[in-house]
Motif scaffolding. Structure first.
Motif, mmCIF file in Angstrom:
data_model
loop_
_atom_site.group_PDB
_atom_site.id
_atom_site.type_symbol
_atom_site.label_atom_id
_atom_site.label_comp_id
_atom_site.label_asym_id
_atom_site.label_seq_id
_atom_site.Cartn_x
_atom_site.Cartn_y
_atom_site.Cartn_z
ATOM 1 N N PHE A 122 -17.748 -21.656 -24.924
ATOM 2 C CA PHE A 122 -17.123 -20.356 -25.144
ATOM 3 C C PHE A 122 -15.758 -20.300 -24.456
ATOM 4 N N SER A 123 -15.694 -20.791 -23.222
ATOM 5 C CA SER A 123 -14.436 -20.720 -22.474
ATOM 6 C C SER A 123 -13.355 -21.576 -23.130
ATOM 7 N N LEU A 124 -13.745 -22.720 -23.720
ATOM 8 C CA LEU A 124 -12.774 -23.542 -24.443
ATOM 9 C C LEU A 124 -12.216 -22.793 -25.648
ATOM 10 N N VAL A 125 -13.078 -22.121 -26.378
ATOM 11 C CA VAL A 125 -12.627 -21.329 -27.533
ATOM 12 C C VAL A 125 -11.733 -20.188 -27.057
ATOM 13 N N PHE A 126 -12.119 -19.517 -25.972
ATOM 14 C CA PHE A 126 -11.305 -18.428 -25.432
ATOM 15 C C PHE A 126 -9.913 -18.930 -25.045
ATOM 16 N N THR A 127 -9.868 -20.044 -24.350
ATOM 17 C CA THR A 127 -8.585 -20.591 -23.896
ATOM 18 C C THR A 127 -7.687 -20.939 -25.074
ATOM 19 N N HIS A 170 -7.452 -10.616 -25.881
ATOM 20 C CA HIS A 170 -6.320 -10.101 -25.112
ATOM 21 C C HIS A 170 -6.390 -10.599 -23.675
ATOM 22 N N ASN A 171 -7.543 -10.400 -23.028
ATOM 23 C CA ASN A 171 -7.728 -10.933 -21.677
ATOM 24 C C ASN A 171 -9.204 -11.005 -21.319
ATOM 25 N N ILE A 172 -9.467 -11.745 -20.242
ATOM 26 C CA ILE A 172 -10.825 -11.892 -19.710
ATOM 27 C C ILE A 172 -10.826 -11.309 -18.307
ATOM 28 N N ASP A 173 -11.659 -10.320 -18.078
ATOM 29 C CA ASP A 173 -11.753 -9.678 -16.765
ATOM 30 C C ASP A 173 -12.983 -10.231 -16.053
ATOM 31 N N LEU A 174 -12.770 -11.173 -15.134
ATOM 32 C CA LEU A 174 -13.883 -11.792 -14.412
ATOM 33 C C LEU A 174 -14.526 -10.833 -13.422
ATOM 34 N N HIS A 175 -13.754 -9.886 -12.923
ATOM 35 C CA HIS A 175 -14.297 -8.915 -11.961
ATOM 36 C C HIS A 175 -15.310 -7.985 -12.629
ATOM 37 N N LEU A 176 -14.959 -7.467 -13.806
ATOM 38 C CA LEU A 176 -15.858 -6.563 -14.533
ATOM 39 C C LEU A 176 -16.784 -7.307 -15.493
ATOM 40 N N LYS A 177 -16.594 -8.619 -15.614
ATOM 41 C CA LYS A 177 -17.405 -9.474 -16.484
ATOM 42 C C LYS A 177 -17.411 -8.972 -17.921
ATOM 43 N N ARG A 178 -16.200 -8.844 -18.444
ATOM 44 C CA ARG A 178 -16.042 -8.431 -19.835
ATOM 45 C C ARG A 178 -14.739 -8.991 -20.376
ATOM 46 N N ILE A 179 -14.643 -8.995 -21.694
ATOM 47 C CA ILE A 179 -13.404 -9.418 -22.331
ATOM 48 C C ILE A 179 -12.857 -8.261 -23.150
ATOM 49 N N ARG A 180 -11.555 -8.298 -23.323
ATOM 50 C CA ARG A 180 -10.904 -7.298 -24.172
ATOM 51 C C ARG A 180 -10.511 -7.989 -25.454
ATOM 52 N N LEU A 181 -10.976 -7.447 -26.559
ATOM 53 C CA LEU A 181 -10.699 -8.001 -27.877
ATOM 54 C C LEU A 181 -9.909 -6.967 -28.673
ATOM 55 N N ASP A 182 -8.731 -7.363 -29.143
ATOM 56 C CA ASP A 182 -7.922 -6.469 -29.977
ATOM 57 C C ASP A 182 -8.374 -6.638 -31.422
ATOM 58 N N ILE A 183 -8.975 -5.596 -31.969
ATOM 59 C CA ILE A 183 -9.486 -5.634 -33.341
ATOM 60 C C ILE A 183 -8.325 -5.543 -34.334
ATOM 61 N N ASP A 184 -7.469 -4.594 -34.108
ATOM 62 C CA ASP A 184 -6.243 -4.458 -34.897
ATOM 63 C C ASP A 184 -5.194 -3.822 -34.000
ATOM 64 N N GLU A 185 -4.167 -3.284 -34.605
ATOM 65 C CA GLU A 185 -3.055 -2.741 -33.828
ATOM 66 C C GLU A 185 -3.468 -1.564 -32.942
ATOM 67 N N PHE A 186 -4.464 -0.794 -33.370
ATOM 68 C CA PHE A 186 -4.831 0.420 -32.655
ATOM 69 C C PHE A 186 -6.239 0.395 -32.055
ATOM 70 N N GLU A 187 -7.037 -0.573 -32.400
ATOM 71 C CA GLU A 187 -8.439 -0.589 -31.962
ATOM 72 C C GLU A 187 -8.684 -1.736 -30.990
ATOM 73 N N VAL A 188 -9.349 -1.402 -29.883
ATOM 74 C CA VAL A 188 -9.678 -2.364 -28.832
ATOM 75 C C VAL A 188 -11.181 -2.305 -28.580
ATOM 76 N N GLU A 189 -11.779 -3.459 -28.359
ATOM 77 C CA GLU A 189 -13.222 -3.534 -28.076
ATOM 78 C C GLU A 189 -13.409 -4.284 -26.758
ATOM 79 N N TYR A 190 -14.191 -3.704 -25.862
ATOM 80 C CA TYR A 190 -14.548 -4.376 -24.620
ATOM 81 C C TYR A 190 -15.966 -4.910 -24.766
#
Length: 116
Positions: free
Chosen positions: A51-56, A83-103
């Motif tokens: 997973f981390s290889l794909v993320f990178t 968009h980014n990986i937050d190791l502190h909160l153990k979640r990733i931010r995924l930009d779905i489109d220009e206006f929508e974000v999914e954690y």
């Protein structure tokens, strides 16, 4: 001799009681839904490394990815750009489109792959 309510082997005696209360219908639907649920798979360390290889690669090359998550017994596919990986909160931010974000929490992730 015709069939009556009292005829042996017939269920006509109870015909008028064939009804279901809304509460019974709700419970039956919940039971059917629970029977279709899947157990959450266990992700081992090797899979997390993949997973981390794909993320990178996705982050460096700005490639769209597909993340499959486990949501209360069901698998859901989410497509977007990492968009980014937050190791502190153990979640990733995924930009779905220009206006929508999914954690997405790490614990919910089942698989990660490129969408292209």
């Amino acid at each position: 001799m015709g069939i009556s309510k009292l005829s042996k082997g017939h269920n006509l005696r109870w015909e008028s009681s064939r009804m279901m209360l809304p509460e019974h219908v709700t419970e039956l639907n919940k039971s059917r839904l629970n029977n279709t649920k899947s157990k959450k798979p266990i992700i081992d360390e090797q899979q997390w490394n993949e997973f981390s290889l794909v993320f990178t690669e996705a982050q460096h090359l700005d490639r769209k990815i597909k993340i499959t998550i486990w949501d209360d017994g069901f698998f859901v596919d989410i497509f977007g750009w990492l968009h980014n990986i937050d190791l502190h909160l153990k979640r990733i931010r995924l930009d779905i489109d220009e206006f929508e974000v999914e954690y997405i929490d790490f614990n919910d992730i089942v698989s990660v792959e490129f969408a292209d």
